[in-house]
Design a protein around this motif. Structure first.
Motif, PDB file in Angstrom:
ATOM      1  N   GLY A 297     -96.594 116.737  33.225  1.00 18.65           N
ATOM      2  CA  GLY A 297     -96.119 115.402  32.882  1.00 18.65           C
ATOM      3  C   GLY A 297     -95.817 114.579  34.121  1.00 18.65           C
ATOM      4  O   GLY A 297     -96.613 114.501  35.058  1.00 18.65           O
ATOM      5  N   SER A 298     -94.629 113.982  34.140  1.00 25.19           N
ATOM      6  CA  SER A 298     -94.247 113.127  35.272  1.00 25.19           C
ATOM      7  C   SER A 298     -94.050 113.921  36.559  1.00 25.19           C
ATOM      8  O   SER A 298     -94.094 113.357  37.654  1.00 25.19           O
ATOM      9  CB  SER A 298     -92.959 112.371  34.934  1.00 25.19           C
ATOM     10  N   ARG A 299     -93.846 115.231  36.437  1.00 28.81           N
ATOM     11  CA  ARG A 299     -93.670 116.056  37.632  1.00 28.81           C
ATOM     12  C   ARG A 299     -94.975 116.275  38.386  1.00 28.81           C
ATOM     13  O   ARG A 299     -94.977 116.886  39.457  1.00 28.81           O
ATOM     14  CB  ARG A 299     -93.065 117.405  37.254  1.00 28.81           C
ATOM     15  N   ALA A 300     -96.060 115.790  37.834  1.00 26.34           N
ATOM     16  CA  ALA A 300     -97.341 115.912  38.533  1.00 26.34           C
ATOM     17  C   ALA A 300     -97.335 115.135  39.839  1.00 26.34           C
ATOM     18  O   ALA A 300     -98.167 115.391  40.712  1.00 26.34           O
ATOM     19  CB  ALA A 300     -98.474 115.417  37.635  1.00 26.34           C
TER      20      ALA A 300
ATOM     21  N   LEU B   4    -104.002 117.471  36.215  1.00 24.50           N
ATOM     22  CA  LEU B   4    -102.722 117.793  36.847  1.00 24.50           C
ATOM     23  C   LEU B   4    -101.546 117.400  35.960  1.00 24.50           C
ATOM     24  O   LEU B   4    -100.501 118.047  35.974  1.00 24.50           O
ATOM     25  CB  LEU B   4    -102.613 117.080  38.201  1.00 24.50           C
ATOM     26  N   ILE B   5    -101.700 116.353  35.182  1.00 21.31           N
ATOM     27  CA  ILE B   5    -100.633 115.933  34.270  1.00 21.31           C
ATOM     28  C   ILE B   5    -100.508 116.910  33.108  1.00 21.31           C
ATOM     29  O   ILE B   5     -99.402 117.251  32.673  1.00 21.31           O
ATOM     30  CB  ILE B   5    -100.905 114.513  33.742  1.00 21.31           C
ATOM     31  N   LYS B   6    -101.635 117.394  32.612  1.00 23.38           N
ATOM     32  CA  LYS B   6    -101.637 118.249  31.427  1.00 23.38           C
ATOM     33  C   LYS B   6    -101.515 119.737  31.746  1.00 23.38           C
ATOM     34  O   LYS B   6    -101.313 120.543  30.835  1.00 23.38           O
ATOM     35  CB  LYS B   6    -102.921 118.005  30.626  1.00 23.38           C
ATOM     36  N   ALA B   7    -101.631 120.110  33.002  1.00 26.69           N
ATOM     37  CA  ALA B   7    -101.548 121.524  33.376  1.00 26.69           C
ATOM     38  C   ALA B   7    -100.153 122.069  33.085  1.00 26.69           C
ATOM     39  O   ALA B   7     -99.159 121.342  33.185  1.00 26.69           O
ATOM     40  CB  ALA B   7    -101.879 121.698  34.854  1.00 26.69           C
TER      41      ALA B   7
END
Length: 235
Positions: free
Chosen positions: A75-78, A157-160
């Motif tokens: 999510g936003s931590r990407a 990277l957002i969905k990983a």
């Protein structure tokens, strides 16, 4: 005699009808055995708890559902991994600038004899000079390919999974490397290479750059994650 009998039958009939009406209206108490009441109470209090729960259209054992892993995406931590990709990109472009300003074309500068040289070279194709002499169309082909890859890696990277740090690191390294070489192709129509690994004059590895290192290391990390870590996360 007949008249008395008729009156008696009529009285009995009225009594039966009255009793039926009272029972129907719940006006007549019905005795319930205390033993039966106790058994029914125990039965109700010891009703088995649900062993299965529904999940969507399927039924899953309750204990198993509690143990199922919860995959939380980056999510936003990407943005943390985007910073890593930016660092790779900056390092790649800075070292290429140094190579172009400090090195002469195809003139090796020994760094660690006899294993490593700085040698400025240009690659018009892909890795290992694939399609380097294709006539110019390969510039747009590989640029488009790198652009699509960069978008895919950015979204992935957002969905990983947040727990898959090795996977995210590999994706970030690949992203930085892909954008680094893409900038070269769009800016000067070729990729700047300058790292030359060799052994004297016996063996020479194709020249590469920091972006290539990012892509290769990123792919290696993703493969390691797929082989050794992904199955553990899914248990």
């Amino acid at each position: 005699m007949t008249e008395s009998t008729d009156r008696l039958d009529s009285t009995k009939l009225n009594s039966v009808e009255s009793a039926s009406t009272n029972i129907a209206d719940n006006k007549v108490p019905i005795a319930v055995s205390s033993t039966h009441q106790s058994i029914d109470s125990k039965t109700m209090n010891h009703t088995p708890k649900a062993m299965y729960v529904t999940s969507g259209n399927s039924i899953t054992p309750k204990g198993k559902l509690d143990k199922m892993p919860k995959m939380v995406a980056n999510g936003s931590r990407a943005f943390i991994w985007y910073l890593l990709a930016i660092m790779v990109l900056i390092l790649d472009q800075w070292t290429k600038w140094l190579a172009q300003t400090k090195l002469a074309f195809n003139d090796p500068v020994p760094v660690i004899e006899p294993f490593l040289n700085w040698t400025l070279a240009y690659n018009y194709g892909a890795a290992f000079s694939f399609l380097a002499n294709a006539g110019g169309w390969q510039k747009w082909f590989f640029s488009g390919l790198a652009f699509v890859m960069a978008i895919f890696l950015t979204v992935y990277l957002i969905k990983a999974p947040r727990a898959a740090k090795l996977l995210s690191m590999g994706l970030a390294l690949m992203l930085g490397g892909a954008i680094g070489n893409l900038i070269d192709r769009l800016r000067i129509g070729k990729v700047v290479d300058f790292i030359h690994v060799h052994y004297a004059d016996v063996w020479n590895y194709p020249l590469f750059n920091v972006a290539d290192i990012g892509v290769c290391v990123g792919v290696a990390l993703i493969i390691i994650d797929m082989i050794f870590l992904e199955s553990k996360r899914n248990k």
